[in-house]
Motif scaffolding. Structure first.
Motif, mmCIF file in Angstrom:
data_model
loop_
_atom_site.group_PDB
_atom_site.id
_atom_site.type_symbol
_atom_site.label_atom_id
_atom_site.label_comp_id
_atom_site.label_asym_id
_atom_site.label_seq_id
_atom_site.Cartn_x
_atom_site.Cartn_y
_atom_site.Cartn_z
ATOM 1 N N ALA A 127 0.837 -1.202 0.000
ATOM 2 C CA ALA A 127 0.000 0.000 0.000
ATOM 3 C C ALA A 127 0.872 1.252 0.000
ATOM 4 N N ILE A 128 0.712 2.102 -1.015
ATOM 5 C CA ILE A 128 1.443 3.361 -1.102
ATOM 6 C C ILE A 128 0.452 4.438 -1.542
ATOM 7 N N ASN A 129 0.373 5.535 -0.758
ATOM 8 C CA ASN A 129 -0.543 6.635 -1.077
ATOM 9 C C ASN A 129 -1.964 6.139 -1.323
ATOM 10 N N GLU A 130 -2.416 5.259 -0.442
ATOM 11 C CA GLU A 130 -3.764 4.718 -0.484
ATOM 12 C C GLU A 130 -4.050 3.924 -1.758
ATOM 13 N N GLU A 131 -3.011 3.605 -2.519
ATOM 14 C CA GLU A 131 -3.192 2.775 -3.698
ATOM 15 C C GLU A 131 -2.415 1.478 -3.483
ATOM 16 N N THR A 132 -2.944 0.404 -3.992
ATOM 17 C CA THR A 132 -2.272 -0.878 -3.889
ATOM 18 C C THR A 132 -1.568 -1.184 -5.212
ATOM 19 N N ILE A 133 -0.275 -1.403 -5.156
ATOM 20 C CA ILE A 133 0.479 -1.755 -6.356
ATOM 21 C C ILE A 133 1.186 -3.085 -6.110
ATOM 22 N N MET A 134 1.719 -3.659 -7.159
ATOM 23 C CA MET A 134 2.427 -4.925 -7.040
ATOM 24 C C MET A 134 3.928 -4.645 -7.049
ATOM 25 N N THR A 135 4.647 -5.228 -6.107
ATOM 26 C CA THR A 135 6.079 -4.985 -6.005
ATOM 27 C C THR A 135 6.812 -5.620 -7.170
ATOM 28 N N ASP A 136 7.956 -5.051 -7.513
ATOM 29 C CA ASP A 136 8.810 -5.639 -8.538
ATOM 30 C C ASP A 136 9.372 -6.957 -8.022
ATOM 31 N N VAL A 137 9.660 -7.854 -8.963
ATOM 32 C CA VAL A 137 10.188 -9.160 -8.607
ATOM 33 C C VAL A 137 11.710 -9.118 -8.644
ATOM 34 N N THR A 138 12.336 -9.610 -7.604
ATOM 35 C CA THR A 138 13.793 -9.699 -7.566
ATOM 36 C C THR A 138 14.246 -10.975 -8.276
ATOM 37 N N PRO A 139 15.113 -10.876 -9.295
ATOM 38 C CA PRO A 139 15.597 -12.086 -9.961
ATOM 39 C C PRO A 139 16.282 -13.010 -8.965
ATOM 40 N N PRO A 140 16.160 -14.310 -9.138
ATOM 41 C CA PRO A 140 16.754 -15.256 -8.184
ATOM 42 C C PRO A 140 18.261 -15.300 -8.287
ATOM 43 N N ASP A 141 18.907 -15.684 -7.215
ATOM 44 C CA ASP A 141 20.357 -15.893 -7.190
ATOM 45 C C ASP A 141 20.634 -17.329 -7.637
ATOM 46 N N LEU A 142 21.218 -17.480 -8.818
ATOM 47 C CA LEU A 142 21.485 -18.807 -9.375
ATOM 48 C C LEU A 142 22.940 -19.218 -9.191
ATOM 49 N N SER A 143 23.636 -18.560 -8.273
ATOM 50 C CA SER A 143 25.074 -18.809 -8.126
ATOM 51 C C SER A 143 25.395 -20.033 -7.283
ATOM 52 N N LYS A 144 24.403 -20.546 -6.541
ATOM 53 C CA LYS A 144 24.660 -21.677 -5.653
ATOM 54 C C LYS A 144 23.807 -22.871 -6.060
ATOM 55 N N PRO A 145 24.325 -24.091 -5.861
ATOM 56 C CA PRO A 145 23.522 -25.281 -6.181
ATOM 57 C C PRO A 145 22.310 -25.386 -5.280
ATOM 58 N N LEU A 146 21.249 -25.954 -5.828
ATOM 59 C CA LEU A 146 20.025 -26.128 -5.057
ATOM 60 C C LEU A 146 20.117 -27.285 -4.083
ATOM 61 N N LEU A 147 21.034 -28.207 -4.339
ATOM 62 C CA LEU A 147 21.093 -29.444 -3.572
ATOM 63 C C LEU A 147 22.548 -29.831 -3.369
ATOM 64 N N ILE A 148 22.942 -30.082 -2.131
ATOM 65 C CA ILE A 148 24.305 -30.519 -1.817
ATOM 66 C C ILE A 148 24.212 -31.720 -0.891
ATOM 67 N N ASP A 149 24.785 -32.848 -1.304
ATOM 68 C CA ASP A 149 24.773 -34.028 -0.454
ATOM 69 C C ASP A 149 25.813 -33.868 0.652
ATOM 70 N N PRO A 150 25.545 -34.318 1.872
ATOM 71 C CA PRO A 150 26.528 -34.185 2.947
ATOM 72 C C PRO A 150 27.871 -34.826 2.578
ATOM 73 N N ALA A 151 28.952 -34.157 2.907
ATOM 74 C CA ALA A 151 30.290 -34.666 2.590
ATOM 75 C C ALA A 151 30.569 -35.936 3.381
ATOM 76 N N GLN A 152 31.143 -36.928 2.719
ATOM 77 C CA GLN A 152 31.510 -38.188 3.359
ATOM 78 C C GLN A 152 32.612 -38.830 2.529
ATOM 79 N N GLU A 153 33.767 -39.097 3.148
ATOM 80 C CA GLU A 153 34.896 -39.642 2.396
ATOM 81 C C GLU A 153 34.727 -41.126 2.106
#
Length: 343
Positions: free
Chosen positions: A12-38
């Protein structure tokens, strides 16, 4: 199992409702990492062709084309949606992040005289709009596993050593490795309330793969009432941004091959129809957009002819049954993309 539509956040801004801009996702890190085990180490060669998938894949520029990245991906989504007594289309280009991770072990299935071993990759996927009014919003998420099945004799006793202490490699007398019709399995879960189990094979090839052109019979719905038109498939609109791709969703894949041609490839295909295993859907989906079949083809590609597979393409087809005017209509929901493995 249409891709989901997360709401934008109202402010809500100045009694008007607007939709916020979308932040692009951070794709720099893997989505899935298996626990380290030698020990034991994560399997490599036991995974067969799946070993080349381990890592994270994203949309990246191909060659010197300036295309293929998150702003101009070689991708397309053909998505039908129920709409009162008819349907609408919500088609778009998208980009994604897809991570495959090997687990530190296998999943052996004992069968009495033989064992079927599931060599496993877990995966996690996030998909985002690349164009249209909802650009950069999350549109789809899923996780699951890929299995490469191998056959072995059955180990003797709980740990392959009979009743002796320790771990051994002894097998049951007269043990025989089993056989199965398919050696590549995909298990997946989608947070619409859909669970899928599909099976298939893989094969290797040299040169540029032949990705089939799709025709109207592959993409148009079957069983529409006579007064419901398919004109929106060939008409440009906010829900159909690229009619040419709508009528052939595989075209972006062939466009990518023109600028980034591989020298060899591995084709992996699965289909729920191969083993007659139905897709499981929650009650609401059964009533309004029941998924009856799932099939996908992956092309894992090497650009230099070595075993360094750095390009991944896929064409996925989800069959949806949507009731329209008391008739059950079959709609193909097709997604295609070309990804590059992150260094």
């Amino acid at each position: 199992m249409a891709l989901w539509e997360p709401p934008r956040v109202p402010v809500a801004i100045n009694e008007e409702t607007i939709m916020t801009d979308v932040t692009p996702p951070d794709l720099s890190k893997p989505l899935l990492i298996d626990p380290a085990q030698e020990n034991p180490p994560a399997p490599t060669t036991e995974l067969g062709p799946l070993q080349h998938l381990v890592g994270t894949w994203t949309n990246q520029p191909l060659g010197n084309s300036g295309m293929g990245g998150t702003d101009k991906p070689f991708s397309y989504c053909l998505m039908p949606l129920p709409q009162e007594t008819s349907y609408i289309l919500k088609n778009f280009a998208y980009y994604e992040e897809l991570t495959f991770s090997a687990i530190h072990g296998t999943a052996p299935n004992r069968g009495g005289l033989g064992t079927q071993v599931a060599n496993t990759l877990f995966y996690e996927q996030r998909v985002y709009f690349a164009d249209g009014p909802a650009k950069d919003q999350l549109v789809h998420a899923e996780n699951g596993s890929l299995l490469f099945l191998t056959d072995q004799k059955q180990l003797l006793g709980p740990y392959g050593n009979g009743e002796k202490p320790g771990i051994g490699t002894e097998t049951v007398p007269n043990s025989v490795p089993p056989t199965q019709a398919y050696d590549f399995i995909k298990q997946m879960s989608v947070p619409h309330g859909n669970s899928i189990l599909a099976s298939g094979h893989f094969q290797s090839g040299t040169g540029v793969p032949t990705i089939p052109m799709l025709s109207k019979s592959d993409v148009l719905p079957m069983g529409l009432p006579h007064d419901v038109s398919t004109d929106q498939y060939s008409t440009k609109s906010v829900g159909n941004l690229n009619p040419d791709f709508t009528l052939n969703p595989n075209q972006p894949l062939n466009n990518a091959l023109e600028v980034s041609p591989p020298k060899k490839f591995i084709l992996l295909e699965v289909d729920t129809a191969h083993s007659g295993i139905p897709v499981t859907n929650i009650g609401f989906e059964q009533q309004h957009a029941n998924v009856s079949r799932y099939a996908i083809s992956y092309w894992l590609e090497s650009l230099d002819g070595s075993d360094n597979f750095t390009q991944l393409q896929y064409s996925q087809n989800i069959t949806m049954e949507i009731p329209i005017q008391s008739q059950l209509v079959t709609f193909p929901h097709i997604t295609t993309n070309t990804l590059v493995k992150k260094a």
